[in-house]
Design a protein around this motif. Structure first.
Motif, PDB file in Angstrom:
ATOM      1  N   LEU A 407       0.864  -1.177   0.000  1.00 30.31           N
ATOM      2  CA  LEU A 407       0.000   0.000   0.000  1.00 30.31           C
ATOM      3  C   LEU A 407       0.902   1.229   0.000  1.00 30.31           C
ATOM      4  N   VAL A 408       0.775   2.073  -1.019  1.00 33.05           N
ATOM      5  CA  VAL A 408       1.563   3.305  -1.129  1.00 33.05           C
ATOM      6  C   VAL A 408       0.613   4.484  -0.953  1.00 33.05           C
ATOM      7  N   VAL A 409       0.940   5.379  -0.032  1.00 31.73           N
ATOM      8  CA  VAL A 409       0.072   6.517   0.292  1.00 31.73           C
ATOM      9  C   VAL A 409       0.754   7.815  -0.091  1.00 31.73           C
ATOM     10  N   THR A 410       0.041   8.663  -0.809  1.00 32.32           N
ATOM     11  CA  THR A 410       0.538   9.997  -1.137  1.00 32.32           C
ATOM     12  C   THR A 410      -0.638  10.961  -1.223  1.00 32.32           C
ATOM     13  N   SER A 411      -0.374  12.163  -1.698  1.00 31.89           N
ATOM     14  CA  SER A 411      -1.426  13.175  -1.802  1.00 31.89           C
ATOM     15  C   SER A 411      -1.133  14.082  -2.992  1.00 31.89           C
ATOM     16  N   ASP A 412      -2.121  14.878  -3.344  1.00 34.65           N
ATOM     17  CA  ASP A 412      -1.947  15.819  -4.444  1.00 34.65           C
ATOM     18  C   ASP A 412      -1.465  17.185  -3.989  1.00 34.65           C
ATOM     19  N   HIS A 413      -1.697  17.529  -2.721  1.00 36.66           N
ATOM     20  CA  HIS A 413      -1.264  18.822  -2.183  1.00 36.66           C
ATOM     21  C   HIS A 413      -1.562  18.873  -0.704  1.00 36.66           C
ATOM     22  N   GLY A 414      -1.008  19.878  -0.021  1.00 33.45           N
ATOM     23  CA  GLY A 414      -1.337  20.131   1.369  1.00 33.45           C
ATOM     24  C   GLY A 414      -2.326  21.278   1.485  1.00 33.45           C
ATOM     25  N   GLN A 415      -2.370  21.882   2.672  1.00 34.08           N
ATOM     26  CA  GLN A 415      -3.382  22.900   2.951  1.00 34.08           C
ATOM     27  C   GLN A 415      -2.804  24.035   3.784  1.00 34.08           C
ATOM     28  N   VAL A 416      -3.447  25.177   3.716  1.00 31.19           N
ATOM     29  CA  VAL A 416      -3.192  26.308   4.599  1.00 31.19           C
ATOM     30  C   VAL A 416      -4.531  26.764   5.156  1.00 31.19           C
ATOM     31  N   HIS A 417      -4.606  26.961   6.457  1.00 34.07           N
ATOM     32  CA  HIS A 417      -5.867  27.386   7.074  1.00 34.07           C
ATOM     33  C   HIS A 417      -6.201  28.818   6.686  1.00 34.07           C
ATOM     34  N   LEU A 418      -7.481  29.064   6.424  1.00 33.01           N
ATOM     35  CA  LEU A 418      -7.967  30.400   6.085  1.00 33.01           C
ATOM     36  C   LEU A 418      -9.185  30.737   6.937  1.00 33.01           C
ATOM     37  N   ASP A 419      -9.248  31.962   7.388  1.00 32.39           N
ATOM     38  CA  ASP A 419     -10.451  32.488   8.028  1.00 32.39           C
ATOM     39  C   ASP A 419     -11.094  33.492   7.085  1.00 32.39           C
ATOM     40  N   GLY A 420     -12.226  34.020   7.492  1.00 34.93           N
ATOM     41  CA  GLY A 420     -12.894  34.992   6.638  1.00 34.93           C
ATOM     42  C   GLY A 420     -12.028  36.195   6.319  1.00 34.93           C
ATOM     43  N   ASP A 421     -11.253  36.652   7.322  1.00 39.94           N
ATOM     44  CA  ASP A 421     -10.419  37.827   7.094  1.00 39.94           C
ATOM     45  C   ASP A 421      -9.073  37.477   6.472  1.00 39.94           C
ATOM     46  N   SER A 422      -8.870  36.203   6.130  1.00 41.81           N
ATOM     47  CA  SER A 422      -7.657  35.816   5.400  1.00 41.81           C
ATOM     48  C   SER A 422      -7.773  36.131   3.916  1.00 41.81           C
ATOM     49  N   TRP A 423      -8.993  36.359   3.448  1.00 40.01           N
ATOM     50  CA  TRP A 423      -9.228  36.621   2.022  1.00 40.01           C
ATOM     51  C   TRP A 423      -9.044  38.108   1.744  1.00 40.01           C
ATOM     52  N   LEU A 424      -8.114  38.420   0.856  1.00 40.40           N
ATOM     53  CA  LEU A 424      -7.770  39.814   0.544  1.00 40.40           C
ATOM     54  C   LEU A 424      -8.393  40.236  -0.784  1.00 40.40           C
ATOM     55  N   ARG A 425      -8.978  41.418  -0.779  1.00 43.66           N
ATOM     56  CA  ARG A 425      -9.537  41.985  -2.012  1.00 43.66           C
ATOM     57  C   ARG A 425      -8.411  42.502  -2.905  1.00 43.66           C
ATOM     58  N   LEU A 426      -8.678  42.536  -4.183  1.00 44.32           N
ATOM     59  CA  LEU A 426      -7.688  42.973  -5.166  1.00 44.32           C
ATOM     60  C   LEU A 426      -8.072  44.321  -5.769  1.00 44.32           C
ATOM     61  N   ASP A 427      -8.548  45.216  -4.929  1.00 43.71           N
ATOM     62  CA  ASP A 427      -9.014  46.515  -5.403  1.00 43.71           C
ATOM     63  C   ASP A 427      -7.919  47.319  -6.101  1.00 43.71           C
ATOM     64  N   ASP A 428      -6.681  47.187  -5.638  1.00 45.50           N
ATOM     65  CA  ASP A 428      -5.600  48.004  -6.194  1.00 45.50           C
ATOM     66  C   ASP A 428      -5.321  47.711  -7.662  1.00 45.50           C
ATOM     67  N   VAL A 429      -5.676  46.506  -8.122  1.00 47.52           N
ATOM     68  CA  VAL A 429      -5.376  46.139  -9.515  1.00 47.52           C
ATOM     69  C   VAL A 429      -6.634  45.954 -10.350  1.00 47.52           C
ATOM     70  N   ALA A 430      -7.794  46.180  -9.766  1.00 47.59           N
ATOM     71  CA  ALA A 430      -9.055  45.859 -10.438  1.00 47.59           C
ATOM     72  C   ALA A 430      -9.202  46.552 -11.795  1.00 47.59           C
ATOM     73  N   GLU A 431      -8.777  47.790 -11.893  1.00 52.58           N
ATOM     74  CA  GLU A 431      -8.954  48.526 -13.148  1.00 52.58           C
ATOM     75  C   GLU A 431      -8.097  47.970 -14.282  1.00 52.58           C
ATOM     76  N   MET A 432      -7.079  47.198 -13.935  1.00 47.07           N
ATOM     77  CA  MET A 432      -6.168  46.654 -14.950  1.00 47.07           C
ATOM     78  C   MET A 432      -6.468  45.205 -15.315  1.00 47.07           C
ATOM     79  N   VAL A 433      -7.431  44.592 -14.629  1.00 45.57           N
ATOM     80  CA  VAL A 433      -7.699  43.163 -14.816  1.00 45.57           C
ATOM     81  C   VAL A 433      -8.938  42.957 -15.677  1.00 45.57           C
ATOM     82  N   GLU A 434      -8.806  42.151 -16.692  1.00 47.47           N
ATOM     83  CA  GLU A 434      -9.928  41.785 -17.552  1.00 47.47           C
ATOM     84  C   GLU A 434     -10.610  40.514 -17.061  1.00 47.47           C
ATOM     85  N   VAL A 435      -9.809  39.526 -16.644  1.00 45.96           N
ATOM     86  CA  VAL A 435     -10.331  38.223 -16.229  1.00 45.96           C
ATOM     87  C   VAL A 435      -9.536  37.736 -15.025  1.00 45.96           C
ATOM     88  N   TYR A 436     -10.258  37.103 -14.095  1.00 42.77           N
ATOM     89  CA  TYR A 436      -9.638  36.459 -12.936  1.00 42.77           C
ATOM     90  C   TYR A 436      -9.823  34.949 -13.064  1.00 42.77           C
TER      91      TYR A 436
END
Length: 540
Positions: A407-436
């Protein structure tokens, strides 16, 4: 040093400093106890100008400390934090006095009652503290304009200081600004080489003991199980921790869509073309896992990913039955042999029967760890319970498999914990972005016509303190996605990519529900890039 009421900060009235303040505080000599030091008239000058050899053994948290988080349950608002409180160890109740903490005793940030905001009144502050990999305060040292500092969870705070700049980061901290991203080892111990090695198509000296000589192998991919999770929760995974093996790297971006395609094809994302959870294909954003397009009908999976799975060998894939007809399954597994399961017991029994029938390699996939982490985060009891469940799953597989099977065990990736305030807005670059597109922690920005250079400059200025900011050309030149990006693949990569270094994620304003996730991945930090590679022989 002032003590007792003279060095207490009330939690009742907004945390104003009581007593004579910091003008007479002491700092410890190397090797000494708190309180054995020289009286200071200017603590800011000390912190910003003292040579690092003198600060090496200092205890940073002997500066004024206030419990800030109003959700704390260990203290009520009528209690005080005194000098003795700063000497407590993880998980203990906070009392107004206690024995001194020696400078070589580690007192890690661990539970909710340990959320500490370090401040120097009007003098500026020491840096960002991290509560279980989440920054709880953005602060600056005197004369610094944008420097941020983070203390890694459960690490000794008595780390080396940087000359002329105060840092609470110990060497090797997970989110140090000085640490380089962990690039995938595409030519060595990486998930891309795993199945080619198990199929006997390539040699890999990095395979764990127990694989060599096995008549059959069951590869169990546990989605979202980073190597650090096994270290952080040893009591939940005693069996997996007992397996021989070590760690390997996943791919970049460290996300399911890219990594599972790399595991199946043996190719880096630049070659197979699945370069993220969401990517620009034919002028529209394709959600790869759901195989849904932002502009009507999604593309044919075979047009997006043209390479064969398993180098053309037939390998049975034991995965959830609901994935059978998905576009992503067709894209990364092609027309492979699909064996669906509805419950974990079905996964175990299918693997047992396939090995008994003589299959040399069986590929099994379980998504529970990733699902629980995204819903509840990494700090909740749900995550630890899920880790215990996968430890039990491994135990059941070992009991079902013969001694001739590994039995060989692996994974595709790990994790980083996020809270609601961990999510940052991208307002500073919004006018220059066409697609996210991309992932929260590997955000791809596609520039408006003629704005690519300005977008890169502003992104670096605004978000370079929390992310590695790369242009498309730099991303390819650095080899993060591997070699061989041809045809339409380079156009799927954002003009600018924000790969989060600190425990944050970037909001896609066109996909706001993503910000509800309580964990994230995609970037190149150790927590995301390092995955386990473990093996054990069956015992049936």
């Amino acid at each position: 040093m002032a003590s007792g009421p003279e060095f207490r900060r009330s939690l009742r009235g907004g945390g104003r400093l009581c007593g004579p303040g910091l003008a007479g505080m002491t700092y410890p000599r190397p090797g000494g106890e708190v309180g054995e030091g020289v009286r200071l008239q200017d603590p800011a000058a000390l912190l910003c100008h003292t040579p690092p050899d003198l600060l090496q053994d200092a205890v940073p948290l002997t500066v004024v400390v206030g419990l800030r988080d109003r959700k704390l349950g260990a203290l009520d608002s009528a209690e005080y934090v005194g000098e003795g409180d700063l000497r407590r160890r993880t998980g203990q109740e906070v009392a107004p006095a206690d024995a001194a903490l020696g400078v070589h005793e580690a007192g890690a940030l661990h539970r909710e009652q340990d959320l500490l905001q370090v401040g120097l009144g009007k003098l500026g502050a020491l840096g960002d503290l991290l509560h279980r990999r989440r920054a709880v305060g953005a602060v600056k040292c005197e004369r610094e304009q944008s420097a941020r500092r983070v203390v890694a969870a459960r690490r000794d705070l008595h780390g080396a200081m940087v000359a002329q700049r105060v840092s609470l980061l110990p060497p090797g901290s997970r989110y140090s600004r000085r640490v380089d991203p962990i690039a995938p080892d595409y030519e060595g111990a990486c998930v891309t080489g795993l199945l080619p090695a198990l199929l006997g198509l390539e040699r890999a000296a990095w395979l764990p003991p127990g694989v060599e000589g096995a008549e059959s192998v069951v590869l169990l991919v546990l989605d979202g199980l980073g190597a650090h999770a096994l270290d952080d929760h040893p009591r939940a995974v005693p069996l997996l921790r007992s397996f021989p093996g070590g760690t390997i790297t996943t791919v970049a971006p460290s996300t399911t869509a890219s990594a599972l395609t790399s595991i199946a094809t043996g190719l880096a994302p630049a070659r197979h073309g699945i370069i993220g959870y969401r990517m620009l294909v034919g002028g529209a954003v394709l959600n790869v896992l759901r195989w849904q397009s932002s502009e009507g009908h999604p593309p044919d999976p075979f047009d997006v990913q043209r390479h064969q799975a398993f180098r053309g060998r037939e390998v049975p894939v034991v995965t959830k039955a609901e994935f059978r007809k998905s576009g992503f399954t067709r894209a990364h597994l092609r027309e492979g042999r699909f064996v669906g399961w509805h419950t974990e017991s079905g996964l175990v029994e299918h693997c047992r029967r396939l090995v008994e029938a003589g299959e040399r390699v069986v590929y099994a996939y379980y998504a529970g760890v990733d699902a629980v982490a995204h819903e509840y985060g990494l700090l909740d009891g749900f995550f630890e319970r899920e880790l215990a469940a996968v430890d039990d799953l491994a135990d059941r597989l070992l009991s079902a498999l013969p001694r001739s099977a590994a039995l060989v065990v692996t994974s595709d990736h790990g994790q980083v914990h996020l809270d609601g305030d961990s999510w940052l807005r991208l307002d500073d670059v919004a006018e220059m972005v066409e697609v996210y597109a991309g992932d929260g922690r590997f955000r791809a920005l596609y520039a408006r016509k003629g704005a690519a250079r300005e977008l890169l400059e502003v992104a670096r200025e605004s978000y370079g303190h929390v992310a590695w900011v790369r242009s498309r050309a730099e991303l390819l030149d650095d080899g993060w996605l591997g070699e061989g990006a041809t045809g339409s693949v380079p156009g799927r990569i954002g003009d600018v990519v924000l790969a989060a270094r600190e425990p944050v994620a970037f909001v896609d304003p066109t996909f706001p529900k993503e910000a509800k996730l309580r964990s994230g991945h995609g970037s190149l930090t150790p927590d995301e890039m390092l995955v386990p590679l473990l093996a054990h022989r069956g015992r049936a």
